[in-house]
Write a protein that holds these residues in place. Structure first.
Motif, PDB file in Angstrom:
ATOM      1  N   ALA A 132       0.801  -1.224   0.000  1.00 54.08           N
ATOM      2  CA  ALA A 132       0.000   0.000   0.000  1.00 54.08           C
ATOM      3  C   ALA A 132       0.832   1.271   0.000  1.00 54.08           C
ATOM      4  O   ALA A 132       0.392   2.305  -0.511  1.00 54.08           O
ATOM      5  CB  ALA A 132      -0.947  -0.002   1.197  1.00 54.08           C
ATOM      6  N   THR A 133       2.044   1.207   0.550  1.00 51.34           N
ATOM      7  CA  THR A 133       2.813   2.442   0.750  1.00 51.34           C
ATOM      8  C   THR A 133       4.127   2.482  -0.018  1.00 51.34           C
ATOM      9  O   THR A 133       4.817   3.504  -0.007  1.00 51.34           O
ATOM     10  CB  THR A 133       3.112   2.637   2.244  1.00 51.34           C
ATOM     11  N   THR A 134       4.483   1.395  -0.696  1.00 49.57           N
ATOM     12  CA  THR A 134       5.756   1.344  -1.423  1.00 49.57           C
ATOM     13  C   THR A 134       5.551   1.749  -2.873  1.00 49.57           C
ATOM     14  O   THR A 134       4.661   1.222  -3.548  1.00 49.57           O
ATOM     15  CB  THR A 134       6.366  -0.068  -1.368  1.00 49.57           C
ATOM     16  N   ALA A 135       6.399   2.655  -3.336  1.00 56.37           N
ATOM     17  CA  ALA A 135       6.278   3.142  -4.711  1.00 56.37           C
ATOM     18  C   ALA A 135       6.947   2.176  -5.682  1.00 56.37           C
ATOM     19  O   ALA A 135       8.070   1.722  -5.455  1.00 56.37           O
ATOM     20  CB  ALA A 135       6.906   4.523  -4.843  1.00 56.37           C
ATOM     21  N   VAL A 136       6.258   1.869  -6.758  1.00 59.12           N
ATOM     22  CA  VAL A 136       6.822   1.047  -7.814  1.00 59.12           C
ATOM     23  C   VAL A 136       7.771   1.899  -8.654  1.00 59.12           C
ATOM     24  O   VAL A 136       7.557   3.096  -8.848  1.00 59.12           O
ATOM     25  CB  VAL A 136       5.708   0.432  -8.685  1.00 59.12           C
ATOM     26  N   GLY A 137       8.838   1.281  -9.138  1.00 63.53           N
ATOM     27  CA  GLY A 137       9.791   1.972  -9.995  1.00 63.53           C
ATOM     28  C   GLY A 137       9.954   1.258 -11.323  1.00 63.53           C
ATOM     29  O   GLY A 137       9.306   0.246 -11.595  1.00 63.53           O
ATOM     30  N   VAL A 138      10.846   1.791 -12.138  1.00 64.00           N
ATOM     31  CA  VAL A 138      11.122   1.221 -13.459  1.00 64.00           C
ATOM     32  C   VAL A 138      12.619   1.003 -13.596  1.00 64.00           C
ATOM     33  O   VAL A 138      13.420   1.891 -13.284  1.00 64.00           O
ATOM     34  CB  VAL A 138      10.637   2.151 -14.597  1.00 64.00           C
ATOM     35  N   THR A 139      13.011  -0.188 -14.014  1.00 63.83           N
ATOM     36  CA  THR A 139      14.420  -0.500 -14.279  1.00 63.83           C
ATOM     37  C   THR A 139      14.558  -1.028 -15.691  1.00 63.83           C
ATOM     38  O   THR A 139      13.568  -1.361 -16.355  1.00 63.83           O
ATOM     39  CB  THR A 139      14.940  -1.552 -13.281  1.00 63.83           C
ATOM     40  N   LYS A 140      15.818  -1.123 -16.144  1.00 66.81           N
ATOM     41  CA  LYS A 140      16.086  -1.692 -17.465  1.00 66.81           C
ATOM     42  C   LYS A 140      16.783  -3.034 -17.279  1.00 66.81           C
ATOM     43  O   LYS A 140      17.812  -3.127 -16.600  1.00 66.81           O
ATOM     44  CB  LYS A 140      16.954  -0.762 -18.307  1.00 66.81           C
ATOM     45  N   VAL A 141      16.221  -4.051 -17.874  1.00 67.94           N
ATOM     46  CA  VAL A 141      16.782  -5.397 -17.810  1.00 67.94           C
ATOM     47  C   VAL A 141      16.857  -5.940 -19.236  1.00 67.94           C
ATOM     48  O   VAL A 141      15.823  -6.048 -19.915  1.00 67.94           O
ATOM     49  CB  VAL A 141      15.917  -6.319 -16.925  1.00 67.94           C
ATOM     50  N   HIS A 142      18.093  -6.243 -19.660  1.00 68.02           N
ATOM     51  CA  HIS A 142      18.309  -6.747 -21.022  1.00 68.02           C
ATOM     52  C   HIS A 142      17.689  -5.811 -22.068  1.00 68.02           C
ATOM     53  O   HIS A 142      17.078  -6.251 -23.052  1.00 68.02           O
ATOM     54  CB  HIS A 142      17.743  -8.162 -21.185  1.00 68.02           C
ATOM     55  N   GLY A 143      17.835  -4.516 -21.822  1.00 64.36           N
ATOM     56  CA  GLY A 143      17.380  -3.526 -22.782  1.00 64.36           C
ATOM     57  C   GLY A 143      15.895  -3.240 -22.755  1.00 64.36           C
ATOM     58  O   GLY A 143      15.400  -2.436 -23.554  1.00 64.36           O
ATOM     59  N   LYS A 144      15.170  -3.872 -21.841  1.00 61.46           N
ATOM     60  CA  LYS A 144      13.715  -3.700 -21.777  1.00 61.46           C
ATOM     61  C   LYS A 144      13.307  -3.107 -20.428  1.00 61.46           C
ATOM     62  O   LYS A 144      13.976  -3.325 -19.412  1.00 61.46           O
ATOM     63  CB  LYS A 144      13.007  -5.045 -21.975  1.00 61.46           C
ATOM     64  N   ALA A 145      12.204  -2.366 -20.436  1.00 50.55           N
ATOM     65  CA  ALA A 145      11.670  -1.799 -19.195  1.00 50.55           C
ATOM     66  C   ALA A 145      11.069  -2.905 -18.336  1.00 50.55           C
ATOM     67  O   ALA A 145      10.487  -3.870 -18.841  1.00 50.55           O
ATOM     68  CB  ALA A 145      10.621  -0.742 -19.508  1.00 50.55           C
TER      69      ALA A 145
ATOM     70  N   PHE B 248       5.202   8.657 -14.594  1.00 53.15           N
ATOM     71  CA  PHE B 248       5.548   7.238 -14.497  1.00 53.15           C
ATOM     72  C   PHE B 248       5.565   6.596 -15.877  1.00 53.15           C
ATOM     73  O   PHE B 248       6.474   5.805 -16.193  1.00 53.15           O
ATOM     74  CB  PHE B 248       4.557   6.515 -13.590  1.00 53.15           C
ATOM     75  N   VAL B 249       4.603   6.931 -16.709  1.00 54.28           N
ATOM     76  CA  VAL B 249       4.602   6.404 -18.080  1.00 54.28           C
ATOM     77  C   VAL B 249       5.857   6.861 -18.815  1.00 54.28           C
ATOM     78  O   VAL B 249       6.478   6.092 -19.565  1.00 54.28           O
ATOM     79  CB  VAL B 249       3.327   6.842 -18.822  1.00 54.28           C
ATOM     80  N   ASN B 250       6.258   8.105 -18.572  1.00 50.56           N
ATOM     81  CA  ASN B 250       7.484   8.607 -19.181  1.00 50.56           C
ATOM     82  C   ASN B 250       8.699   7.788 -18.768  1.00 50.56           C
ATOM     83  O   ASN B 250       9.610   7.553 -19.574  1.00 50.56           O
ATOM     84  CB  ASN B 250       7.690  10.075 -18.803  1.00 50.56           C
ATOM     85  N   GLN B 251       8.727   7.357 -17.507  1.00 54.70           N
ATOM     86  CA  GLN B 251       9.839   6.520 -17.055  1.00 54.70           C
ATOM     87  C   GLN B 251       9.904   5.224 -17.859  1.00 54.70           C
ATOM     88  O   GLN B 251      10.989   4.778 -18.257  1.00 54.70           O
ATOM     89  CB  GLN B 251       9.685   6.188 -15.574  1.00 54.70           C
ATOM     90  N   ILE B 252       8.749   4.635 -18.097  1.00 54.28           N
ATOM     91  CA  ILE B 252       8.722   3.392 -18.874  1.00 54.28           C
ATOM     92  C   ILE B 252       9.200   3.647 -20.299  1.00 54.28           C
ATOM     93  O   ILE B 252      10.059   2.923 -20.826  1.00 54.28           O
ATOM     94  CB  ILE B 252       7.305   2.788 -18.884  1.00 54.28           C
ATOM     95  N   LEU B 253       8.668   4.688 -20.932  1.00 53.72           N
ATOM     96  CA  LEU B 253       9.000   4.954 -22.337  1.00 53.72           C
ATOM     97  C   LEU B 253      10.419   5.476 -22.498  1.00 53.72           C
ATOM     98  O   LEU B 253      11.054   5.246 -23.536  1.00 53.72           O
ATOM     99  CB  LEU B 253       7.992   5.937 -22.931  1.00 53.72           C
ATOM    100  N   ASP B 254      10.953   6.187 -21.493  1.00 53.41           N
ATOM    101  CA  ASP B 254      12.357   6.601 -21.555  1.00 53.41           C
ATOM    102  C   ASP B 254      13.276   5.388 -21.463  1.00 53.41           C
ATOM    103  O   ASP B 254      14.385   5.387 -22.008  1.00 53.41           O
ATOM    104  CB  ASP B 254      12.675   7.573 -20.411  1.00 53.41           C
TER     105      ASP B 254
END
Length: 607
Positions: free
Chosen positions: A417-430, A505-511
């Motif tokens: 409920a309180t932890t923010a999801v993030g975006v990482t790059k793994v093998h060139g993919k989000a 957040f969508v920008n993080q994925i697309l970046d």
């Protein structure tokens, strides 16, 4: 728009719950002796005699209200003046059952007051009335003044003047121009006997025995009979609310597209829940258009079908599970992924600390199986108790249903409920750091509101990011008939902050992965042309796919005669550039026996 079922109080249709204690006394001019009703009404929205005691005001009783907290009668002067801006009718608030009858010729002495339905904080216009009356009946059985015909030729095409900037944008002090503005026209008839004829229904009968018609059948009409709200400047001038002075049990149950054939007549009132309202002493007969619920196309084996559906405060005590299941299986054709909004916890509105919703969700899944649908699996994040708004104690949240025979869910631990999801790059993919995970839940944008739920799905080996949303409701916004023009949409402030966070957040994925398939969907609680939608779309990161439909078909909700978009599915460029199909599946909003006030939306595409 807020759900009427969760915000409205009262079992009967009451046009204005009048109380002399809450009447707004604007001025206290010198005592006025005998005056006519048009002198009381004046040429603006506020009576020039407000606060004044008037004596022996003459008129004919045109209608009597004997129920609710707004008991009284309507009085009309049969001898009109030559000024179209001055109404010849007025409501006499008696507080108890009136001792007059329709057709009585009477004189009324009392105090002129301006009552604001709902209170001044709503921004509503006021209703001019005579309170604390002394009534003298002179004769009975008189002819009632002929009803003024309200039709397409009499209602102006412009909706409202702009408010006076020196009066904080209020139109109250402006001289009425009834041939120029629709709101001025209706105000010039306040309290008078009016009639409409052969009018098409544009909002179905609601639980409070109300419906909406249009006297302008060609005004932004769609092929199913409704009137579409397509911009902030197309308020649809022909809309009029209909209530009845008769028993609620006799009020017609109608759907959008039906017609009230013949004459519907009665006094024109003003109330908190829609503004100008014809309170019918005579109702037309129902001519059914036979509107049927829509069914979308079945997705092909290579298409991913993603839907959003607000199930309106669903909890285990509800009797609508079978109907919701039938809608998902038959009308939506069992989408591969369904984002559900307003799933409540296991005991609904009971506020005892319960937050789990497994009973609610599994009851729906079982009903879907019984209806012939797939055995859906599901994912969600349980909210912290009483932090996400909605009905107190209900702990509404978004839930993903998915068909494991068609699509797989990528489970990645760490979301709560309180932890923010993030975006990482793994093998060139989000890749999300948690799936499911909540977007920036500590951001003040989500105070007392639902947090977006982000997840990864895999369809035929391809990852699709899906973000389920239920943004801040429109509760607190001023109505279209407000005294302040343009109206104040105060709820936008929080929605704009929420849309900014989701877009970031969508920008993080697309970046991280330019060609990622991202879907942002849910009850956006705002229009496809709104600034909220523009913020979500950003600089092309997303696009609201409902805009692929003709303008006349863009609606998911029906509110006060305006069919409008609240539920949206926004897509990233990689989805938009390929072929996709979008469908707003009209199974609820147009019908008097709706199981939700929202229509579900479906997107079909090939990842």
């Amino acid at each position: 728009m807020p759900s009427k079922r969760t915000t409205r109080i009262g079992a009967l249709t009451v046009a204005a719950v009048c109380s002399t204690l809450s009447a707004v006394v604007l001025t206290t001019p010198a005592h006025a002796d005998t005056v006519r009703i048009h002198d009381i009404q004046g040429t603006t929205r506020l009576s020039p005699l407000a606060g004044t005691k008037v004596t022996d005001v003459p008129g004919i009783v045109t209608a009597v209200r004997t129920y609710g907290s707004s008991k009284g009668f309507w009085l009309q002067d049969p001898n009109a003046d030559d000024n179209a801006a001055t109404s010849e009718g007025v409501f006499v608030f008696t507080s108890s059952t009136p001792k007059v009858a329709v057709g009585d010729s009477v004189t009324v002495s009392g105090t002129v007051s301006e009552y604001v339905p709902g209170g001044a904080s709503t921004g509503n216009q006021s209703l001019t009335e005579i309170s604390k009356p002394t009534v003298t009946v002179l004769s009975s059985g008189n002819a009632v003044p002929a009803a003024t015909v309200v039709d397409a030729s009499s209602v102006p095409d412009d909706y409202t003047p702009l408010g006076d900037t020196a009066a904080s944008g209020s139109i109250n002090g402006l001289t009425l121009e009834p041939t120029k503005y629709a709101l001025d026209y209706y105000e010039s008839l306040e309290g008078m006997n009016v009639q409409v004829a052969d009018t098409r229904v544009v909002t179905a009968t609601d639980p409070y025995s109300e419906l909406w018609v249009t006297v302008k059948p060609n005004e932004h009409a769609n092929h199913r009979g409704g009137t579409v709200y397509g911009s902030y400047t197309s308020q649809n001038t022909g809309r009029l609310q209909i209530q009845s002075l008769g028993a609620t049990a006799d009020f017609p149950k109608v759907n959008v597209g039906d017609t009230l054939a013949g004459v519907t007549a009665g006094p024109l009132d003003f109330n908190q829940y829609g503004g100008y309202t014809l309170v019918a002493s005579r109702l037309g007969t129902v001519d059914s258009a036979g509107l049927e619920r829509e069914t979308t196309q079945k997705q092909s084996k290579n298409e991913l079908a993603v839907a959003t559906y607000n199930v309106e405060n669903l909890d285990p005590s509800d009797a609508t599970f079978e109907e919701h299941a039938a809608a998902i299986v038959n009308n939506l054709q069992s989408p591969d992924i369904v984002s559900l909004e307003e799933i409540q916890d296991n005991n609904g509105a009971t506020d005892d600390g319960t937050v789990a919703a497994d009973v609610t969700v599994n009851k729906l899944i079982d009903a879907i199986v019984a209806a012939g649908g797939p055995t859906y699996d599901w994912r969600s994040i349980t909210p912290t108790n009483d932090t996400d708004g909605g009905e107190p104690g209900g702990n509404i949240r978004q839930v993903f249903l998915f068909n494991p025979e068609r699509v797989s869910f990528t489970d990645r631990a760490g979301g709560d409920a309180t932890t923010a999801v993030g975006v990482t790059k793994v093998h060139g993919k989000a890749q999300l750091t948690a799936s499911p995970g909540r977007i920036d839940p500590s951001n003040t944008a989500w105070t007392t509101s639902r947090k977006p739920l982000a997840s990864e799905f895999v369809f035929k080996g391809k990852t699709v990011f899906v973000i389920a949303n239920h943004l801040n409701s429109k509760g607190g916004d001023q109505g279209l008939t407000s005294q302040y023009q343009p109206v104040n949409r105060s709820s936008e402030t929080q929605r704009h902050l929420q849309a900014t966070a989701v877009n970031a957040f969508v920008n993080q994925i697309l970046d991280t992965q330019k060609n990622a398939d991202v879907i942002t969907l849910g009850d956006i609680n705002d229009f496809e042309f709104s600034d909220t939608a523009k913020i979500l779309e950003g600089d092309g990161e997303l696009w609201s796919a409902i805009k692929s439909l003709p303008k006349s078909e863009r609606y998911t909700y029906d509110y006060q005669g305006n069919q409008q978009v609240l539920d949206q599915i926004l897509i990233s460029p990689s989805i938009r550039k390929d072929c996709f199909e979008y469908d707003s599946v009209h199974v609820n909003s147009e019908f008097n026996d709706q199981i939700s006030d929202h229509d579900p939306q479906v997107l079909r595409f090939r990842p």
